[in-house]
Write an enzyme that holds these catalytic residues in place. Structure first.
Site, mmCIF file in Angstrom:
data_model
loop_
_atom_site.group_PDB
_atom_site.id
_atom_site.type_symbol
_atom_site.label_atom_id
_atom_site.label_comp_id
_atom_site.label_asym_id
_atom_site.label_seq_id
_atom_site.Cartn_x
_atom_site.Cartn_y
_atom_site.Cartn_z
ATOM 1 N N LYS A 166 21.686 -54.331 -16.037
ATOM 2 C CA LYS A 166 20.268 -54.108 -15.832
ATOM 3 C C LYS A 166 20.036 -52.617 -16.062
ATOM 4 O O LYS A 166 20.498 -51.776 -15.295
ATOM 5 C CB LYS A 166 19.853 -54.529 -14.415
ATOM 6 C CG LYS A 166 18.334 -54.549 -14.204
ATOM 7 C CD LYS A 166 17.845 -53.188 -13.785
ATOM 8 C CE LYS A 166 16.347 -53.178 -13.573
ATOM 9 N NZ LYS A 166 15.834 -51.809 -13.325
ATOM 10 N N GLY A 221 22.461 -46.814 -6.426
ATOM 11 C CA GLY A 221 21.052 -46.481 -6.308
ATOM 12 C C GLY A 221 20.638 -46.269 -4.870
ATOM 13 O O GLY A 221 21.432 -45.830 -4.037
ATOM 14 N N SER A 222 19.398 -46.609 -4.562
ATOM 15 C CA SER A 222 18.820 -46.324 -3.253
ATOM 16 C C SER A 222 19.255 -47.334 -2.207
ATOM 17 O O SER A 222 19.670 -48.454 -2.518
ATOM 18 C CB SER A 222 17.291 -46.339 -3.345
ATOM 19 O OG SER A 222 16.817 -47.657 -3.583
ATOM 20 N N GLY A 225 16.668 -50.400 -2.411
ATOM 21 C CA GLY A 225 16.902 -51.316 -3.519
ATOM 22 C C GLY A 225 18.241 -52.015 -3.417
ATOM 23 O O GLY A 225 18.349 -53.221 -3.669
ATOM 24 N N GLY A 226 19.268 -51.265 -3.051
ATOM 25 C CA GLY A 226 20.598 -51.847 -2.941
ATOM 26 C C GLY A 226 20.694 -52.880 -1.845
ATOM 27 O O GLY A 226 21.335 -53.928 -2.004
ATOM 28 N N GLU A 245 26.668 -48.921 -4.051
ATOM 29 C CA GLU A 245 26.651 -47.553 -3.530
ATOM 30 C C GLU A 245 25.191 -47.214 -3.263
ATOM 31 O O GLU A 245 24.380 -47.158 -4.192
ATOM 32 C CB GLU A 245 27.245 -46.571 -4.550
ATOM 33 C CG GLU A 245 27.244 -45.134 -4.063
ATOM 34 C CD GLU A 245 27.604 -44.147 -5.163
ATOM 35 O OE1 GLU A 245 26.977 -43.064 -5.203
ATOM 36 O OE2 GLU A 245 28.484 -44.461 -5.980
ATOM 37 N N CYS A 282 25.224 -37.920 -6.023
ATOM 38 C CA CYS A 282 25.348 -38.794 -4.862
ATOM 39 C C CYS A 282 26.236 -38.179 -3.786
ATOM 40 O O CYS A 282 26.190 -38.607 -2.629
ATOM 41 C CB CYS A 282 25.894 -40.151 -5.272
ATOM 42 S SG CYS A 282 27.396 -40.086 -6.258
ATOM 43 N N GLU A 375 19.318 -39.116 3.801
ATOM 44 C CA GLU A 375 19.454 -38.426 2.518
ATOM 45 C C GLU A 375 18.085 -38.093 1.938
ATOM 46 O O GLU A 375 17.168 -38.910 1.956
ATOM 47 C CB GLU A 375 20.222 -39.313 1.543
ATOM 48 C CG GLU A 375 20.412 -38.694 0.168
ATOM 49 C CD GLU A 375 21.090 -39.633 -0.819
ATOM 50 O OE1 GLU A 375 21.500 -39.156 -1.889
ATOM 51 O OE2 GLU A 375 21.197 -40.842 -0.524
#
Length: 509
Positions: A166, A221-222, A225-226, A245, A282, A375
């Site tokens: 994606k 990603g975030s 979203g994750g 992650e 990250c 974060e």
């Protein structure tokens, strides 16, 4: 209803560059996954897989100038950084080819029957097989190393798993170009294009995680979203592994002895690490525990001087820029928070680096300052000034899981005198990688690497960088009492492939 267009956007101006594609429909996602599933047999031969991975590295290198130019136009990360990242990506592909050739990752174990054991042991032979189609969700901040040709893709292909990626909306044109390069490499070895699918669009990502032929997923990603994808993977009729992650604060603890010994060097090193790549790594150090008093003051002065000299920079997209500006403003408005160098807007399209300071006591107890323990993506860090070791322990006890944790020690503490050993024991449960007198930005591609940590840093205990990343896409199978002629060639007594294995308890290499 017409499919939504996918645009390549210049983050330096916010203007659209070109329409790259359209967002994939559910039918197109299904077609990509089915094509990948059909390509499994083409990856069955380890020699073919290894050759494919090396060809992929060669093809990427040959297209370097074009790829870097497009990547820079879409990410503003700069040719130097991107050239280095592409080199790392090529190295990673070749490293996985070597791992495939070696074969140790298969974990071959052979046990002959033993009637004298309690209970008796039958003939058992165990190794690992690929899971199937892997869904890969690209990252914004590493358009090569954590995107279409990145570690998730490379390790999945090495394991024998086709991939459907994606694409990240921040670099869709690059994603299309890289996919073509990798398919060209596949064709050199008779592997069909379907071995690497590519889809665009939010809804396509949702459809991908739900597809019944997708056997596992990798995400960078975030947290928001994750976690949504992680929950979707678990909620399927047949749940699948989701290696995500999601986010990391990457705490740093500076002992008082270290601050006395080298305050200036630590301050300068911290500034370089937190502003590297405009703070979009990250593993950026997002929380730093610094002693109160003169030694800590010297460190903060050094940090102030170095960060003040940092130029404004462009983030990966304007949404991230807006979130950064709003996020630092909200944090700076909290009681007892100061801004020695104020982070925020550096112009219409840029952000300026800075840092915030706060008494560590404010973070040691639950309250409105909890926001400082989350974060903030971009060039900012929080410096928490502590009075004693109790405050350090109090803050550490409240931290979520992280990718990294760093301790800055004095020479005596490094030699085993003082608080060094106890402090390492304190931070080890918090992170997947623990550093002493270094900085976490920079994740080496090496066999001993661990890029993953307790939740929410990652959703599993695996690493996404290094050779053992291949283990995410494999499952063990044991054969019991199977005649030699029917066994997979990897498990036969004569070991015709010369694989490393444990044979009746003896390690053979």
């Amino acid at each position: 209803m017409a499919a939504a267009p996918v645009w390549s956007v210049d983050p330096r101006t916010g203007k659209q560059r070109e329409q790259v594609a359209v967002e994939a429909t559910a039918q197109e996602v299904d077609a990509a996954v089915r094509a990948a599933h059909a390509a499994r047999d083409a990856l069955a031969d380890r020699a073919v897989r290894a050759a494919f991975l090396r060809s992929a590295a060669d093809e990427l290198k040959a297209a370097e100038s074009t790829l870097v130019e497009v990547a820079d136009a879409e990410t503003a990360l700069g040719p130097v950084r991107l050239t280095g990242e592409l080199a790392r990506t090529c190295y990673q592909l070749r490293a996985f080819a070597d791992i495939v050739d070696e074969g140790e990752y298969l974990g071959v174990v052979v046990n002959h029957p033993d009637d004298t054991a309690t209970p008796p042991i039958p003939d058992l032979r165990r190794y690992k097989v690929p899971l199937g189609v892997v869904a890969v969700y690209s990252a914004s901040n590493f358009p090569f190393a954590f995107s279409v040709p990145g570690g998730d893709t490379a390790s999945a292909l090495a394991a024998g798993c086709p991939v459907v990626v994606k694409a990240h909306p921040d670099h869709p044109a690059l994603s299309e170009l890289v996919a073509k390069v990798l398919r060209r490499a596949a064709a050199r070895h008779g592997i069909p294009d379907g071995v690497l699918g590519l889809v665009h669009g939010f809804e396509a990502g949702v459809e991908l995680i739900k597809h019944p032929l997708v056997a596992a997923a990798g995400f960078t990603g975030s947290v928001r979203g994750g976690r949504a994808l992680f929950d979707a993977a678990a909620a399927r009729p047949v749940p699948i592994p989701f290696h995500g992650e999601l986010g990391s604060l990457n705490p740093v603890v500076v002992t008082e002895a270290a601050a006395v010994e080298r305050a200036e060097a630590i301050g300068a090193g911290l500034a370089g690490s937190m502003t590297l790549g405009v703070g979009q790594f990250c593993v950026k150090p997002g929380l730093v525990l610094v002693p109160a008093g003169d030694a800590g003051d010297g460190l903060v002065k050094s940090l102030t001087d170095a960060v003040s000299a940092t130029d404004a920079g462009v983030l990966l997209d304007h949404r991230m820029r807006d979130n950064f500006v709003a996020g630092v403003a909200e944090r700076a408005a909290l009681p007892d928070v100061d801004s020695p160098v104020t982070p925020g807007s550096g112009g219409e399209h840029t952000v300026s680096a800075g840092f915030l300071t706060v008494p560590a006591a404010r973070l040691a107890a639950e309250g409105e300052h909890d926001l400082l323990l989350e974060e903030c993506f971009g060039p900012v860090t929080v410096v928490a000034r502590y009075q004693d070791e109790g405050e350090v322990r109090g803050v550490l006890s409240r931290l979520p899981g992280n990718l990294t944790a760093t301790v800055q020690l004095s020479a005596e503490e490094v030699a085993g005198e003082g608080a060094g050993t106890a402090l390492l024991a304190e931070v080890t449960p918090l992170a997947g990688r623990v550093l002493v007198n270094g900085w976490p930005t920079g994740v080496a591609v090496a066999a001993a690497q661990q890029h993953g940590g307790p939740y929410p840093a990652t959703t599993s205990t695996s690493t996404s960088v290094g050779g053992t990343a291949i283990e995410r896409w494999l499952r063990p199978v044991a054969y019991q009492g199977v005649p030699e002629a029917l066994l997979p060639v990897e498990l036969r007594d004569d070991n015709p492939l010369g694989l490393p294995r444990r044979f009746n308890g003896v390690l053979e290499r």
